[in-house]
Design a protein around this motif. Structure first.
Motif, PDB file in Angstrom:
ATOM      1  N   ARG A 151       7.829   3.206  -3.628  1.00  0.00           N
ATOM      2  CA  ARG A 151       6.405   2.868  -3.558  1.00  0.00           C
ATOM      3  C   ARG A 151       6.220   1.444  -4.070  1.00  0.00           C
ATOM      4  NH1 ARG A 151       1.462   5.834  -3.703  1.00  0.00           N
ATOM      5  NH2 ARG A 151      -0.154   4.300  -3.206  1.00  0.00           N
ATOM      6  N   HIS A 152       5.728   0.547  -3.233  1.00  0.00           N
ATOM      7  CA  HIS A 152       5.502  -0.834  -3.636  1.00  0.00           C
ATOM      8  C   HIS A 152       4.223  -0.934  -4.462  1.00  0.00           C
ATOM      9  CE1 HIS A 152       8.774  -2.395  -1.274  1.00  0.00           C
ATOM     10  NE2 HIS A 152       8.312  -1.828  -0.169  1.00  0.00           N
ATOM     11  N   PRO A 159       9.233  -1.122 -13.108  1.00  0.00           N
ATOM     12  CA  PRO A 159      10.395  -1.225 -12.217  1.00  0.00           C
ATOM     13  C   PRO A 159      10.196  -0.403 -10.944  1.00  0.00           C
ATOM     14  CG  PRO A 159      11.056  -0.669 -14.470  1.00  0.00           C
ATOM     15  CD  PRO A 159       9.574  -0.471 -14.381  1.00  0.00           C
ATOM     16  N   ILE A 160      10.631  -0.950  -9.823  1.00  0.00           N
ATOM     17  CA  ILE A 160      10.554  -0.271  -8.539  1.00  0.00           C
ATOM     18  C   ILE A 160      11.965  -0.164  -7.964  1.00  0.00           C
ATOM     19  CG2 ILE A 160       9.566  -0.284  -6.218  1.00  0.00           C
ATOM     20  CD1 ILE A 160       7.409  -0.120  -8.321  1.00  0.00           C
ATOM     21  N   VAL A 161      12.332   1.030  -7.549  1.00  0.00           N
ATOM     22  CA  VAL A 161      13.601   1.260  -6.865  1.00  0.00           C
ATOM     23  C   VAL A 161      13.278   1.969  -5.560  1.00  0.00           C
ATOM     24  CG1 VAL A 161      15.853   2.388  -6.931  1.00  0.00           C
ATOM     25  CG2 VAL A 161      14.865   1.448  -9.033  1.00  0.00           C
ATOM     26  N   GLY A 162      13.817   1.481  -4.457  1.00  0.00           N
ATOM     27  CA  GLY A 162      13.460   2.118  -3.203  1.00  0.00           C
ATOM     28  C   GLY A 162      14.333   1.729  -2.035  1.00  0.00           C
ATOM     29  N   VAL A 163      13.838   2.061  -0.852  1.00  0.00           N
ATOM     30  CA  VAL A 163      14.531   1.852   0.413  1.00  0.00           C
ATOM     31  C   VAL A 163      13.725   0.884   1.257  1.00  0.00           C
ATOM     32  CG1 VAL A 163      15.359   2.979   2.518  1.00  0.00           C
ATOM     33  CG2 VAL A 163      15.493   4.182   0.320  1.00  0.00           C
ATOM     34  N   ASP A 164      14.421  -0.012   1.952  1.00  0.00           N
ATOM     35  CA  ASP A 164      13.759  -0.960   2.846  1.00  0.00           C
ATOM     36  C   ASP A 164      13.506  -0.267   4.184  1.00  0.00           C
ATOM     37  OD1 ASP A 164      12.843  -3.055   4.354  1.00  0.00           O
ATOM     38  OD2 ASP A 164      14.419  -4.455   3.766  1.00  0.00           O
ATOM     39  N   ALA A 194       3.427   6.394   1.414  1.00  0.00           N
ATOM     40  CA  ALA A 194       3.578   4.945   1.474  1.00  0.00           C
ATOM     41  C   ALA A 194       4.809   4.556   2.283  1.00  0.00           C
ATOM     42  CB  ALA A 194       3.676   4.374   0.059  1.00  0.00           C
ATOM     43  N   SER A 195       5.858   5.374   2.231  1.00  0.00           N
ATOM     44  CA  SER A 195       7.052   5.056   3.009  1.00  0.00           C
ATOM     45  C   SER A 195       6.792   5.213   4.501  1.00  0.00           C
ATOM     46  CB  SER A 195       8.229   5.923   2.569  1.00  0.00           C
ATOM     47  OG  SER A 195       7.983   7.292   2.787  1.00  0.00           O
ATOM     48  N   ASN A 196       5.861   6.100   4.873  1.00  0.00           N
ATOM     49  CA  ASN A 196       5.470   6.181   6.279  1.00  0.00           C
ATOM     50  C   ASN A 196       4.747   4.906   6.697  1.00  0.00           C
ATOM     51  OD1 ASN A 196       5.042   7.721   8.828  1.00  0.00           O
ATOM     52  ND2 ASN A 196       2.896   7.480   8.258  1.00  0.00           N
ATOM     53  N   ALA A 197       3.914   4.371   5.812  1.00  0.00           N
ATOM     54  CA  ALA A 197       3.242   3.105   6.106  1.00  0.00           C
ATOM     55  C   ALA A 197       4.251   1.981   6.281  1.00  0.00           C
ATOM     56  CB  ALA A 197       2.246   2.766   4.994  1.00  0.00           C
ATOM     57  N   GLU A 198       5.328   2.001   5.473  1.00  0.00           N
ATOM     58  CA  GLU A 198       6.371   0.995   5.618  1.00  0.00           C
ATOM     59  C   GLU A 198       7.108   1.156   6.945  1.00  0.00           C
ATOM     60  OE1 GLU A 198       7.391  -1.670   3.251  1.00  0.00           O
ATOM     61  OE2 GLU A 198       5.269  -1.196   3.106  1.00  0.00           O
ATOM     62  N   THR A 319      12.837  -5.505  -8.967  1.00  0.00           N
ATOM     63  CA  THR A 319      12.797  -4.489  -7.925  1.00  0.00           C
ATOM     64  C   THR A 319      14.107  -4.496  -7.144  1.00  0.00           C
ATOM     65  OG1 THR A 319      10.400  -4.584  -7.662  1.00  0.00           O
ATOM     66  CG2 THR A 319      11.665  -3.829  -5.768  1.00  0.00           C
ATOM     67  N   VAL A 320      14.575  -3.301  -6.774  1.00  0.00           N
ATOM     68  CA  VAL A 320      15.767  -3.209  -5.932  1.00  0.00           C
ATOM     69  C   VAL A 320      15.431  -2.336  -4.727  1.00  0.00           C
ATOM     70  CG1 VAL A 320      16.668  -1.256  -7.276  1.00  0.00           C
ATOM     71  CG2 VAL A 320      18.201  -2.556  -5.805  1.00  0.00           C
TER      72      VAL A 320
END
Length: 352
Positions: A151-152, A159-164, A194-198, A319-320
């Motif tokens: 989630r951006h 800290p943010i950890v996620g998938v592009d 939010a990942s659906n929006a991405e 962020t990663v």
């Protein structure tokens, strides 16, 4: 022979050592201001009495209980299970336990669940939270230390950890276009995701990069049943020329393929299908599912690394975002000649 530790208290140790209870507490907490002679006497009494401080007592003294919590929207999702496993293994190596709270996609309960979980633990992980951004920003301020997954939150001190996901969808469109597909469908996820929006942003960028490609956006969900129930909608897109479907995640793709098989639709002969996340069952589907692989365990380990730093009073780390890796399998193939021609005609008609 030392006495049994059951029932032995700080008061007993203090009496045995001939010091105050406050002195015993300072020795137990390794305070450097305690006289060395008192330290030796207290340590000798602890050994003689067999005293061991309880976990509850240590929690009260240190203000922590060596437990963290993770809040997820759907624990049935293998992606979240993999992140949880990676988090749990990494945290356990540092002596921490992980509690899990599943909100079952009930967005209205996320904030209360997060606050209650944080009250019981030393720190919190919010995994793919669905709540609106303004609410999420308020929550992360209240539950710190916290790490947010997938989630951006631009400008937030967390800290943010996620998938592009944007890059992932673009890579998937490139794969399908390389096979000859020009008319695709995207079977979307939960509206609050939010990942659906991405992913949708990835769709837009792919369309901008390839004007010869058309992508229909269809309503879907995040679970097996959502994909199963969307089959008729997908077939409607196929009748209008779509030759390939990109599902929100692998669960949706697998549910869709099950229903298509029941309806006599061949995958990939009649329609190519691809998923996202590369969950373990993707490799065992029939046909094996093309997907974008996400390093679930590594995500969990990175979450713990950042949370551990925060618990220790360290800074918020950068962020990663992990770029998914395309795993091309048998569920995607070049479109049949007639389907490709029909899709090209539809695309030309849209450009006219």
């Amino acid at each position: 022979m030392g006495q049994r530790s059951r029932g032995v208290t700080i008061a007993d140790v203090a009496t045995h050592a001939g010091v105050s209870q406050a002195s015993v507490s300072r020795v137990l907490n390794a305070k450097q201001t305690v006289d060395p002679d008192i330290v030796r006497r207290v340590q000798a009494s602890i050994a003689a009495l067999g005293y061991a401080p309880s976990a509850a007592a240590r929690s009260l003294v240190h203000g922590r209980n060596d437990t963290i919590a993770i809040v997820v929207p759907d624990l049935g999702n293998p992606l979240f299970q993999g992140i949880l496993q990676g988090l749990s293994l990494a945290a356990a190596a540092d002596g921490y336990r992980v509690l899990v709270a599943d909100t079952a996609e009930r967005v209205g309960e996320e904030e209360a669940t997060a606050l209650e979980a944080r009250h019981r633990c030393d720190a919190l992980v919010l995994c793919a939270p669905r709540m609106p951004e303004a609410q999420l920003r308020r929550v992360v301020d209240r539950v710190a230390p916290v790490v947010v997954v997938n989630r951006h939150l631009p400008g937030a001190d967390v800290p943010i950890v996620g998938v592009d996901y944007v890059r992932g969808i673009r890579d998937l469109v490139e794969h399908l276009r390389g096979l000859g597909h020009r008319h695709l469908a995207y079977l979307g996820g939960p509206a609050s995701s939010a990942s659906n929006a991405e992913r949708l942003r990835g769709v837009d960028e792919a369309l901008a990069a390839h004007p010869d490609v058309r992508i229909d956006v269809l309503p879907g969900g995040s679970r097996l049943d959502d994909g199963y129930e969307a089959a008729e909608t997908v077939l409607g897109a196929r009748e209008h020329g779509a030759t390939a479907v990109m599902a929100y995640n692998d669960l949706v793709a697998l549910g869709l393929m099950t229903r298509l098989r029941e309806l006599g639709v061949d995958v990939p002969g009649d329609l190519s299908v691809a998923g996202f996340d590369d969950v373990p069952m993707a490799r065992f589907a029939t046909p094996r599912l093309t997907s974008l692989s996400v390093p679930r365990g590594e995500l969990g380990a990175q979450v713990w690394a950042r949370l551990r730093t925060l618990i220790a009073g360290g800074p918020v780390e950068h962020t990663v975002l992990y770029r998914p890796r395309l795993e091309a399998r048998e569920s995607t193939a070049p479109p049949a000649a007639g389907a490709a021609a029909a899709a090209a005609a539809v695309a030309e008609g849209n450009d006219a």
